[in-house]
Design a protein around this motif. Structure first.
Motif, PDB file in Angstrom:
ATOM      1  N   THR A   1      -6.881  -9.182  -8.962  1.00 29.41           N
ATOM      2  CA  THR A   1      -6.284  -7.938  -9.444  1.00 29.41           C
ATOM      3  C   THR A   1      -4.813  -7.879  -9.048  1.00 29.41           C
ATOM      4  N   GLN A   2      -4.046  -7.080  -9.796  1.00 28.08           N
ATOM      5  CA  GLN A   2      -2.631  -6.884  -9.486  1.00 28.08           C
ATOM      6  C   GLN A   2      -2.309  -5.440  -9.119  1.00 28.08           C
ATOM      7  N   ARG A   3      -3.117  -4.509  -9.593  1.00 28.02           N
ATOM      8  CA  ARG A   3      -2.901  -3.100  -9.259  1.00 28.02           C
ATOM      9  C   ARG A   3      -4.234  -2.431  -8.958  1.00 28.02           C
ATOM     10  N   VAL A   4      -4.248  -1.611  -7.911  1.00 33.27           N
ATOM     11  CA  VAL A   4      -5.490  -0.971  -7.468  1.00 33.27           C
ATOM     12  C   VAL A   4      -5.222   0.506  -7.175  1.00 33.27           C
ATOM     13  N   ALA A   5      -6.124   1.356  -7.617  1.00 32.65           N
ATOM     14  CA  ALA A   5      -6.096   2.778  -7.262  1.00 32.65           C
ATOM     15  C   ALA A   5      -7.361   3.085  -6.467  1.00 32.65           C
ATOM     16  N   ILE A   6      -7.208   3.751  -5.324  1.00 31.18           N
ATOM     17  CA  ILE A   6      -8.336   4.036  -4.425  1.00 31.18           C
ATOM     18  C   ILE A   6      -8.402   5.541  -4.179  1.00 31.18           C
ATOM     19  N   VAL A   7      -9.625   6.105  -4.271  1.00 33.76           N
ATOM     20  CA  VAL A   7      -9.828   7.532  -4.053  1.00 33.76           C
ATOM     21  C   VAL A   7     -11.062   7.721  -3.174  1.00 33.76           C
ATOM     22  N   ALA A   8     -10.995   8.699  -2.273  1.00 29.80           N
ATOM     23  CA  ALA A   8     -12.153   9.060  -1.450  1.00 29.80           C
ATOM     24  C   ALA A   8     -12.150  10.572  -1.248  1.00 29.80           C
ATOM     25  N   ARG A   9     -13.259  11.109  -0.763  1.00 30.55           N
ATOM     26  CA  ARG A   9     -13.344  12.550  -0.537  1.00 30.55           C
ATOM     27  C   ARG A   9     -12.607  12.977   0.722  1.00 30.55           C
ATOM     28  N   SER A  10     -12.419  12.054   1.629  1.00 31.60           N
ATOM     29  CA  SER A  10     -11.729  12.371   2.887  1.00 31.60           C
ATOM     30  C   SER A  10     -10.756  11.248   3.206  1.00 31.60           C
ATOM     31  N   ARG A  11     -10.153  11.291   4.368  1.00 33.63           N
ATOM     32  CA  ARG A  11      -9.186  10.276   4.753  1.00 33.63           C
ATOM     33  C   ARG A  11      -9.839   8.893   4.770  1.00 33.63           C
TER      34      ARG A  11
ATOM     35  N   GLU B   1      -3.470  -4.106  11.498  1.00 37.61           N
ATOM     36  CA  GLU B   1      -3.017  -2.835  12.073  1.00 37.61           C
ATOM     37  C   GLU B   1      -3.877  -1.695  11.536  1.00 37.61           C
ATOM     38  N   PRO B   2      -4.684  -1.032  12.396  1.00 34.39           N
ATOM     39  CA  PRO B   2      -5.512   0.078  11.916  1.00 34.39           C
ATOM     40  C   PRO B   2      -4.667   1.296  11.571  1.00 34.39           C
ATOM     41  N   THR B   3      -5.070   2.021  10.544  1.00 33.31           N
ATOM     42  CA  THR B   3      -4.369   3.237  10.145  1.00 33.31           C
ATOM     43  C   THR B   3      -5.329   4.150   9.398  1.00 33.31           C
ATOM     44  N   GLN B   4      -4.904   5.374   9.146  1.00 36.23           N
ATOM     45  CA  GLN B   4      -5.683   6.327   8.361  1.00 36.23           C
ATOM     46  C   GLN B   4      -4.844   6.757   7.167  1.00 36.23           C
ATOM     47  N   LEU B   5      -5.366   6.546   5.963  1.00 33.86           N
ATOM     48  CA  LEU B   5      -4.674   6.969   4.758  1.00 33.86           C
ATOM     49  C   LEU B   5      -5.217   8.315   4.298  1.00 33.86           C
ATOM     50  N   HIS B   6      -4.481   8.967   3.409  1.00 34.71           N
ATOM     51  CA  HIS B   6      -4.996  10.181   2.799  1.00 34.71           C
ATOM     52  C   HIS B   6      -6.115   9.809   1.815  1.00 34.71           C
ATOM     53  N   HIS B   7      -6.589  10.765   1.042  1.00 36.78           N
ATOM     54  CA  HIS B   7      -7.752  10.487   0.199  1.00 36.78           C
ATOM     55  C   HIS B   7      -7.398   9.728  -1.080  1.00 36.78           C
ATOM     56  N   LYS B   8      -6.106   9.472  -1.312  1.00 41.70           N
ATOM     57  CA  LYS B   8      -5.697   8.668  -2.455  1.00 41.70           C
ATOM     58  C   LYS B   8      -4.667   7.630  -2.007  1.00 41.70           C
TER      59      LYS B   8
ATOM     60  N   VAL C   1       0.856  -1.192   0.000  1.00 43.76           N
ATOM     61  CA  VAL C   1       0.000   0.000   0.000  1.00 43.76           C
ATOM     62  C   VAL C   1       0.889   1.238   0.000  1.00 43.76           C
ATOM     63  N   THR C   2       0.643   2.152  -0.924  1.00 42.04           N
ATOM     64  CA  THR C   2       1.413   3.394  -1.000  1.00 42.04           C
ATOM     65  C   THR C   2       0.463   4.576  -0.924  1.00 42.04           C
ATOM     66  N   ASP C   3       0.809   5.502  -0.053  1.00 38.71           N
ATOM     67  CA  ASP C   3       0.001   6.712   0.153  1.00 38.71           C
ATOM     68  C   ASP C   3       0.978   7.856   0.374  1.00 38.71           C
ATOM     69  N   GLY C   4       1.397   8.513  -0.711  1.00 37.64           N
ATOM     70  CA  GLY C   4       2.414   9.548  -0.578  1.00 37.64           C
ATOM     71  C   GLY C   4       3.726   8.941  -0.124  1.00 37.64           C
ATOM     72  N   ASP C   5       4.239   9.419   1.018  1.00 37.46           N
ATOM     73  CA  ASP C   5       5.488   8.892   1.566  1.00 37.46           C
ATOM     74  C   ASP C   5       5.273   7.618   2.382  1.00 37.46           C
ATOM     75  N   PHE C   6       4.029   7.268   2.634  1.00 41.14           N
ATOM     76  CA  PHE C   6       3.714   6.087   3.444  1.00 41.14           C
ATOM     77  C   PHE C   6       3.676   4.838   2.571  1.00 41.14           C
ATOM     78  N   THR C   7       4.407   3.805   2.984  1.00 42.47           N
ATOM     79  CA  THR C   7       4.373   2.511   2.285  1.00 42.47           C
ATOM     80  C   THR C   7       4.300   1.406   3.319  1.00 42.47           C
ATOM     81  N   GLN C   8       3.368   0.489   3.154  1.00 43.23           N
ATOM     82  CA  GLN C   8       3.247  -0.643   4.076  1.00 43.23           C
ATOM     83  C   GLN C   8       2.854  -1.894   3.310  1.00 43.23           C
ATOM     84  N   SER C   9       3.572  -2.975   3.587  1.00 48.50           N
ATOM     85  CA  SER C   9       3.269  -4.255   2.953  1.00 48.50           C
ATOM     86  C   SER C   9       2.245  -5.022   3.772  1.00 48.50           C
TER      87      SER C   9
END
Length: 288
Positions: free
Chosen positions: A239-249, A257-264, A119-127
Motif C-alpha cells: 500500500t502507499q496510503r492508509v487511513a486509520i480510524v478507531a473509537r478511542s485513542r 518509539e511508543p506513542t498514543q495517536l488520536h482516533h484518526k 504518520v500524520t495525526d492532526g498537528d503530529f507528524t512522525q516518519s
C-alpha cells in the motif's frame, strides 16, 4: 558526527572513542556532543555545514528526526545504534555495536536511498523507516525486543499486558482508498525490513485479525518468538496510503518509539525519505 552521550547505549567516552576511530581513516571530521536544550540548534548547524555524511549516535527518535530533516536532498546520514531498540541502525548495519557499525559505514558504505512512511495525526507528524504498529498489539514490540536480549520473563510480561488490552476496540482502516476493513491491529513495514516487498513500491501492510482470545494468545506468541506474518490470522498486501480510524485513542509503536495517536490517523509511503551511508545488502549487490 553528532553524539548524545546520555542516550541508552552510548556512554560518556563515546566522543573520544569516535574521534579515535575516525582518525584511523584519515577523515576530516567534527564530533559534537549534543547538549540538553540545544539539540535543534546543533542539528541545524550540522546540516547547514553540508558535510558529505552526517553520523548520528543517539536514540532512535533523535536519529529518525535528523534523517527526516536531512531528507533526500541533504547529506548522507549514518544512524548508528545508540538507542534502545535500534531498529533502523540494525537494519542498515546488522549490528547493535555502534563502533562496529561506524567502521562498516566507513569501510563498506555506499549511498543507499531509504524508503519509509509518514504518520500524520492532526498537528503530529512522525516518519518511520522500519515499521509502525497500530492497535493494542503495539505493546508486543517491547516483548519481542526483550526476548531478543534474553529477558524471557519480561517478554511475556509485555505480551500479557498487550493481551489484556486486546479486543478493547478494533481499528478500521482503508488501503489506497479501498473499502474500509477492521482489524485488531495494523502493521506497516518499510521495504528495507519487509520480507514480502522486493522493491520500493510501497509499504507492506499486515492486518492482524484474531477471532478470539486463544487466537490472540497464539498470535502474541508468534510476535515474541518468530515471524508473526506466517500466522493464518495475519493478511498482508502492498500500500502507499492508509487511513486509520478507531473509537478511542490509538496505541502505536513507530520505529520502536511508543506513542498514543488520536482516533484518526493517516500514513503515506515515501519512496526516498533520505539517503544513508551503509553497506549494500547482498540482494542488491546480486542485482547489480
Amino acid at each position: 558526527m553528532l553524539i548524545n552521550p546520555l542516550s541508552g547505549s552510548v556512554g560518556p567516552r563515546a566522543v573520544v572513542e569516535a574521534e579515535t576511530i575516525l582518525a584511523d581513516y584519515g577523515c576530516e571530521a567534527s564530533v559534537v556532543a549534543l547538549e540538553g536544550g540545544q539539540f535543534d540548534e546543533q542539528i541545524s548547524a550540522a546540516l547547514e555545514a553540508k558535510p558529505d555524511v552526517l553520523f548520528v549516535l543517539a536514540g532512535d527518535g533523535t536519529a529518525g528526526t535528523i534523517a527526516s530533516r536531512a531528507g533526500p536532498e541533504g547529506p548522507l546520514v549514518a544512524p548508528l545504534p545508540g538507542g534502545t531498540m535500534n531498529m533502523l541502525p540494525k537494519a542498515l548495519y546488522g549490528t547493535g555495536d555502534w563502533k562496529l557499525a561506524l567502521r562498516r559505514a566507513l569501510e563498506e558504505g555506499a549511498q543507499q536511498p531509504v524508503a519509509g512512511g509518514e504518520v500524520t495525526d492532526g498537528d503530529f507528524t512522525q516518519s518511520f523507516y522500519c515499521a509502525a504498529i497500530f492497535g493494542s498489539p503495539a505493546l508486543w514490540a517491547p516483548a519481542r525486543e526483550a526476548m531478543r536480549t534474553g529477558k524471557i520473563k519480561l517478554a511475556f510480561a509485555h505480551a500479557r499486558r498487550a493481551l489484556r488490552r486486546a479486543f478493547s476496540g478494533r481499528l478500521r482502516f482503508s488501503l489506497d482508498g479501498r473499502k474500509e476493513r477492521r482489524a485488531e491491529a495494523l502493521v506497516l513495514i518499510s521495504p528495507m525490513i519487509s520480507r514480502a516487498m522486493e522493491e520500493n513500491t510501497g509499504l507492506e501492510a499486515a492486518a492482524m485479525n484474531p477471532s478470539d482470545a486463544m487466537e490472540a494468545f497464539r498470535l502474541a506468541a508468534h510476535a515474541v518468538m518468530d515471524d508473526w506474518r506466517q500466522d493464518p490470522a495475519v493478511t498482508t498486501r502492498s500500500t502507499q496510503r492508509v487511513a486509520i480510524v478507531a473509537r478511542s485513542r490509538i496505541p502505536a509503536v513507530i520505529d520502536g518509539e511508543p506513542t498514543q495517536l488520536h482516533h484518526k490517523a493517516k500514513v503515506r509511503f515515501i519512496r526516498e525519505a533520505f539517503r544513508a551511508l551503509a553497506p549494500i545488502p547482498p540482494a542488491a549487490e546480486d542485482a547489480v
